[in-house]
Design an enzyme around this catalytic site. Sequence first.
Site, mmCIF file in Angstrom:
data_model
loop_
_atom_site.group_PDB
_atom_site.id
_atom_site.type_symbol
_atom_site.label_atom_id
_atom_site.label_comp_id
_atom_site.label_asym_id
_atom_site.label_seq_id
_atom_site.Cartn_x
_atom_site.Cartn_y
_atom_site.Cartn_z
ATOM 1 N N ASN A 250 0.853 -1.202 0.000
ATOM 2 C CA ASN A 250 0.000 0.000 0.000
ATOM 3 C C ASN A 250 0.883 1.244 0.000
ATOM 4 O O ASN A 250 2.104 1.142 -0.022
ATOM 5 C CB ASN A 250 -0.947 -0.032 1.204
ATOM 6 C CG ASN A 250 -0.175 -0.181 2.505
ATOM 7 O OD1 ASN A 250 0.612 0.685 2.867
ATOM 8 N ND2 ASN A 250 -0.383 -1.310 3.195
ATOM 9 N N ARG A 251 0.270 2.397 0.049
ATOM 10 C CA ARG A 251 1.008 3.649 -0.153
ATOM 11 C C ARG A 251 1.689 4.177 1.112
ATOM 12 O O ARG A 251 2.279 5.254 1.102
ATOM 13 C CB ARG A 251 0.059 4.731 -0.672
ATOM 14 C CG ARG A 251 -0.438 4.466 -2.068
ATOM 15 C CD ARG A 251 -1.281 5.627 -2.560
ATOM 16 N NE ARG A 251 -1.870 5.305 -3.843
ATOM 17 C CZ ARG A 251 -1.228 5.412 -4.997
ATOM 18 N NH1 ARG A 251 0.020 5.832 -5.021
ATOM 19 N NH2 ARG A 251 -1.835 5.092 -6.122
#
Length: 420
Positions: free
Chosen positions: A216-217
């Site tokens: 994920n970011r």
Amino acid sequence: MTVAGVDSSSILSGRRVVLGVTGGIAAYKAVELCRLLVDAGARVAPVMTEDATRFVGEVTFSALASEPVRRSLWEGPDPIPHTRLGQGADVVVVAPATARFVGAYAHGISDDLLTATVLATRAPVVVCPAMHTEMWEHPAVQDNLDVLRRRGVVVVPPGEGRLAGGDVGAGRLAEPADILAAVARVLGPADLAGVRVVVSAGGTREPIDAVRFITNRSSGKQGHAVAEAAARRGAEVVLVTTTALAAPASATVVRVDSAAEMERAVLEQAGSADVVVMAAAVADFRPKAPAAGKLSKSDGIPDVVLEPTPDILAELGRLRRPGQLLVGFAAETADVVGRARAKLVSKGVDLVVANDVGAPGTGFDHDTNAVTILGADGSVRDVGLRSKDAVADAVLDSVVACLAARPQPPADAGATRRNQ
Ligand code: CTP
């Protein structure tokens, strides 16, 4: 302005601040910082580099600080000004810090009074870089700043905005009020002394095959900032992280990759923790049967079947020992506070930091954040857009308040626990 629940003026009052000013256009903003420090009661000793004096006159700083500006190792009555300044300082602040200063400091080069002073001090040092975007993003500058961070130097990152020559971008000196707050944080109370804090940070990586993963970011910046602030406030810190970001020099760092590794490390460390802060973005799903080797296009489109990962925070909520404080983060893009409140209850934790990861300047990979801290006691605290360091301190202020509200354990309980 309050820092760690204390007014910054009462923190800075009477403290000796060496204010280093190097040669950049942002030197004019250091004038405002000087005034804020003086207004907060600090005794400011300005030190300017030769280049800085091309941007702002010495007399401006000496008039504000009521103290002569020092600029040379060789002038003035004091035969060893750098050691005198360094030894007498409660904190050294360099604003603006040019790429040259950052490089010299990182490499231990003391070719003027300011670089000699930062090497000759045991006081905390706060470095506030300001330069053109190309210079700020240059790997040489970033590597040098990482070196300084690893050595415990507090770096107040620049913001984005107008730069010299009409350019716009990253590299603009942080606002003087934010630098003042960072200085106050550095000098703030050691209100977590003796407290063992476990912090998780970063996004986990869940392997699909030997070379690919789902992630994920999350950058890990907010979790690392919490670890940094907790260490500065006296805590014994264990940082479980998926990133290679700089960690506090005094922390025990456990590097992990997947949710399973993070689960193992966090549960092991949480057994003796007083506080656990789950700032990590743990993947909710992972490939059920990752391939041992690399999947090839010639094998066709892979049929990746996902399974849920363990919810580490919920597990901590079930396993927690009496008196242990649990803090979760809630990364949301809609109904931020409502969903965060639901997590507070479902995971059985004491505090949830609601983070709108879709709003400008907040959440993943930014240097700034804005959060709402929800307490199981019904408390709600809005923390508007500010640096992730400042948000970390706000979270820890809530932790300190929760710890203070807890019934005190019997006098020998800590000793018994440590002996287990
Ligand atoms: N968390 C965790 N283990 C997981 C997922 C999340 O410990 N497998 C923790 C996070 O570290 C964070 C909190 O739970 O402190 C909330 O994480 P978030 O991603 O916002 O929520 P989820 O529980 O994953 O729920 P959803 O993704 O459905 O919003």
